[in-house]
Each structure stands twice: as structure tokens, then as C-alpha cells.
Design an enzyme around this catalytic site. Structure first.
Site, short mmCIF file in Angstrom:
data_model
loop_
_atom_site.label_atom_id
_atom_site.label_comp_id
_atom_site.label_asym_id
_atom_site.label_seq_id
_atom_site.Cartn_x
_atom_site.Cartn_y
_atom_site.Cartn_z
N LYS A 8 -4.26 -9.78 6.35
CA LYS A 8 -5.58 -10.13 6.91
C LYS A 8 -6.69 -10.34 5.90
O LYS A 8 -6.88 -9.52 5.00
CB LYS A 8 -6.02 -9.02 7.87
CG LYS A 8 -5.14 -8.93 9.09
CD LYS A 8 -5.68 -7.88 10.03
CE LYS A 8 -4.85 -7.86 11.31
NZ LYS A 8 -5.27 -6.75 12.16
N GLY B 6 -6.71 0.79 1.18
CA GLY B 6 -8.09 0.66 1.66
C GLY B 6 -9.06 1.41 0.77
O GLY B 6 -10.15 0.91 0.46
N GLY C 228 -0.33 0.79 0.52
CA GLY C 228 0.88 1.38 1.08
C GLY C 228 2.05 0.42 1.09
O GLY C 228 3.13 0.73 0.57
N ARG D 297 3.86 9.20 -2.65
CA ARG D 297 2.65 9.96 -2.32
C ARG D 297 2.90 11.46 -2.42
O ARG D 297 2.01 12.21 -2.84
CB ARG D 297 2.19 9.63 -0.91
CG ARG D 297 1.47 8.29 -0.88
CD ARG D 297 0.98 7.96 0.50
NE ARG D 297 0.02 6.87 0.44
CZ ARG D 297 -0.35 6.16 1.50
NH1 ARG D 297 0.15 6.42 2.69
NH2 ARG D 297 -1.24 5.19 1.37
#
Ligand code: ADP
Ligand code: MG
Length: 395
Positions: free
Chosen positions: A199, A375, A352, A42
Site C-alpha cells: 500500500k 511501521g 515484518g 524478534r
């Protein structure tokens, strides 16, 4: 919506000479033992924008968050390690500026780079507080958003600031948007999406959107367990979301309706995370009562790998196993190397945890685009835009 990439104003569209340029970057790296940076992707991806502004005669005031201090000062989440690291990469001092000393930034001279301390030490950041946004805007003359990874968040430094300063896009943000718009706009087919991670709940919206967009969806990781449970399989001690089996069933029907093929694991590596001697491979419909599914099995690797080999567009987010333990990282590594072997396909990998699982592997340059957003990437693919993009100046 894919027209968006042509409409965003970027750093290349305006004069930067003598300007103090506030750059919202995503320098949210994982810090390991002794606060060492585990993965610098990043930070490196922000360098083109910083260097461009410096070359044009501007000064750079970097803003970022690190981790989740929830509005409180937490010494271990200071950006000090990051400012030291940036200073090495840019071969010049990069002072870390605290909120109390932020008036120092008014003196910024062309060629200088500063980093403001962790934005999320202030409750105003995540609350999108207008006073906080106004204080951030007062730090410079122009505002650049290069933080694709947080562009799905309605935070003060992402959205709120646009009320007080014109916002333009940085080079990383522009590239992310342009690559991802391309995926929504006539992707080459077959289009394969691989999703993993823990999830279903965080990715269900995207999954239903993908059912209309992709040709094949391969599901692994903890998320697959919820689907296996929805199909009536016993899943032992595996992680799953009992409240989402209805959604999972609905998605399977929805996919069938759109003639999208869903690939679920047919075999799994099961074990007890505290006792690796119990690790073994079982069929996906007979997970032992006392064990948990922690990775995809070898036949599933082959099935997912074959889908990778014959697809022309591939998007991947989410590890296929519990990558924190090397015993359960194999499926993720396998899929990664399968992607690197399909050099004809357009390959996009984001998230990530997904990136931290692969960035130390060989052939990273064979992946067409490493998205800094997990996300944000998924939200963009789902909705075709992001809150941060809505407030960027249009051309
Ligand atoms: P990303 O950050 O790339 O978007 P996620 O945060 O969605 O990925 O998912 C990463 C997490 O998913 C990892 O912490 C990993 O341990 C977990 N995970 C993957 N497979 C399983 C599994 N079978 N059971 C429990 N957790 C899993
Ligand atoms: Mg994650």
C-alpha cells in the site's frame, strides 16, 4: 532530533539488583502450521536485554502482544509457544502467566523470567486505558521498553504505563534509535531508499519526507502499481489504490522539485495468482487486461541493483513482489543479494514481511541493521521521534 539517542536512559543507567523489571518486548512472531514459529528474529533480538537484567541480579517480567485478537481471548494467539521457545533459548523455565494469576509475579526472584499472556487479549491495551496501564505498572518496580516494533503505537503498555512507573529503554530499542538517528543525521550519500509492499496509503507520509532526505527512491511491489496508474498506464488486474493516484502524482512532482530520482519498474512479472502457467514478463506500460503485476521484472532488477551498487546508505522496507508465492519472490531476493554485495554501504532493512522474506537467506550478517519495526522504522524516519520515545526518562 538525532540527539535523542544520547538522551534516553537505558537499563545500563540504573541499578537492577533485586528489582522486578517489567520488559515490554515485541515477541509478535508469525506462527505457522501447528503453531510453529516461522521466524524467531524478534525473539532473539530481545535476548541481550533479558540477559543483561538477569546478569545484574534482577528478575524479568516480559510483556508482549501476538497478532491481532482485538481485545478478545483467542487460543491460537496465546504466547505459550513463545514462552516455551524462550525457555529453550534462556535455558531456564519461562512460565506463561495469565492475567488472572498475575499476582504470582509479586514473588519473582532474581534470575527468574516470566511471560505475561498476550496483552491484546484485553481491550485496554490498544485503547490505552489508564486502569489497564496502572495494573501493568503494578507488576514490577521498573519498566523497560524494548519493543521498538510497537513504539509508534499509543497503547497502554507502550505509552500509558509511563504515568505510573518510570520508563527506561532496553538495549534493542536503544540500538534501533541510535542507528536510525544516524540515518537522519548526515547520512553518507548517495542515499537510496527502496520501498515496496502493498500500500501507498500506509507509507505516503514517509515517501514525501524521504523526498527531502534521500537521493534516490526505488519503488516496487503493489505500491508501484499506484504510481504506474497515476502516470496513466493500464494496470490490468494489479492491486492498486485508486484513491491515491493524486498523492502519487504529487509525490513525483515533489521529488522532481527536490531533485530526487524516483525509480519505478520498467518491466514486471505478471500473472494470475491462481494459474501460474500464465506468468510472464511484460513492459510496465503494457500490463495485460486479465493479469496482475506480481513482481518486478529482470530489467528493473538490474536498474534497482545498479542503484544499490553505487549508494553509500541504503534503507529498504517492503517486499518488491508477492513473496508469499515463490514464483513472485525473485525480485525481493535479487534486491536482498544486491544489498549483501555492497559491503561499503550502511544497509538497514526493516518490516515484518520484509524480514521474514530474507532471514533464511545467506549472508544476513552483511546487513548492518535489521530493524524489528516496519511501521515504527518508517514513522521514526518520517517524524524523527515516536510516541514511546517521548515518555522514556531522559538522561
Ligand atoms: P512490511 O511488513 O515488510 O512492512 P508490507 O506489509 O508493507 O511489508 O507489505 C507486504 C505485502 O506486500 C506482502 O503481503 C506482499 O504480498 C504484498 N505485495 C508486494 N508486492 C505486491 C504486488 N505486486 N501486488 C500485491 N501485493 C503485493
Ligand atoms: Mg507487513
Amino acid at each position: 532530533m538525532p540527539l535523542l539517542k544520547r538522551s534516553l536512559q537505558t537499563v545500563k543507567d540504573i541499578a537492577l539488583i533485586g528489582k522486578r523489571v517489567v520488559v515490554r518486548a515485541d515477541l509478535n512472531v508469525t506462527l505457522g502450521k501447528g503453531l510453529a514459529i516461522v521466524d524467531d528474529t524478534r525473539i532473539r533480538q530481545t535476548l541481550p536485554t533479558i540477559n543483561y537484567i538477569l546478569d545484574q541480579g534482577g528478575s524479568v517480567i516480559l510483556l508482549s502482544h501476538l497478532g491481532d485478537p482485538s481485545g478478545k481471548y483467542i487460543p491460537a494467539l496465546s504466547l505459550k509457544t513463545v514462552s516455551d521457545y524462550l525457555s529453550t533459548l534462556l535455558s531456564r523455565p519461562v512460565p506463561l502467566v495469565t492475567w488472572e494469576n498475575k499476582s504470582d509475579l509479586h514473588e519473582a526472584e532474581p534470575g527468574q523470567v516470566f511471560l505475561l499472556e498476550n496483552l491484546r487479549f484485553h481491550p485496554g491495551e490498544e485503547a490505552n486505558d489508564s486502569d489497564f496501564a496502572r495494573d501493568l505498572a503494578a507488576l514490577g518496580d521498573i519498566y523497560v521498553n524494548d519493543a521498538f516494533g510497537v513504539s509508534h503505537r499509543k497503547h497502554a503498555s507502550v505509552v500509558g504505563i509511563a504515568k505510573y512507573l518510570p520508563v527506561i529503554a532496553g538495549l534493542l530499542l536503544e540500538r534501533e534509535v541510535s542507528v536510525l538517528s544516524g540515518l537522519l543525521d548526515r547520512p553518507e550519500r548517495p542515499f537510496l531508499v527502496i520501498v515496496g509492499g502493498a500500500k501507498v496509503s500506509t507509507k505516503i507520509g514517509l515517501l514525501s519526507r524521504l523526498a527531502a532526505l534521500a537521493d534516490i527512491i526505488a519503488i516496487g511491489g503493489g505500491m508501484a502499481n499506484t504510481f504506474l496508474a497515476a502516470q496513466g498506464n493500464a494496470i490490468g488486474k494489479s492491486f492498486y489504490e485508486a484513491g491515491y493516484t493524486g498523492e502519487a502524482k504529487h509525490l513525483l512532482r515533489h521529488a522532481e522539485h527536490h531533485r530526487v530520482k524516483i525509480l519505478l519498474p520498467v518491466d514486471l512479472v505478471v500473472g494470475n495468482p491462481d494459474n501460474s502457467t500464465l506468468t510472464k514478463v511484460v513492459r510496465a506500460n503494457v500490463i495485460p487486461e486479465n493479469l496482475a503485476a506480481l513482481d518486478i521484472g529482470p530489467e528493473t532488477e538490474a536498474i534497482f541493483g545498479a542503484a544499490v551498487a553505487h549508494s553509500k546508505t541504503i534503507v529498504w522496507n517492503g517486499p518488491l513482489g508477492v513473496i508469499e508465492k515463490p514464483e513472485y519472490a525473485r525480485g525481493t531476493e535479487f534486491i536482498y543479494y544486491a544489498l549483501t554485495q555492497n559491503t561499503r554501504a550502511m544497509t538497514v532493512v526493516g518490516g515484518g514481511d520484509t524480514l521474514s522474506a530474507i532471514t533464511k537467506e545467506e549472508h544476513l550478517d552483511r546487513i548492518d541493521h535489521l530493524s524489528t519495526g516496519g511501521g515504527a522504522m518508517l514513522t521514526f524516519l518520517e517524524k524523527g521521534s515516536l510516541p514511546a520515545l517521548e515518555v522514556i526518562q531522559k538522561k
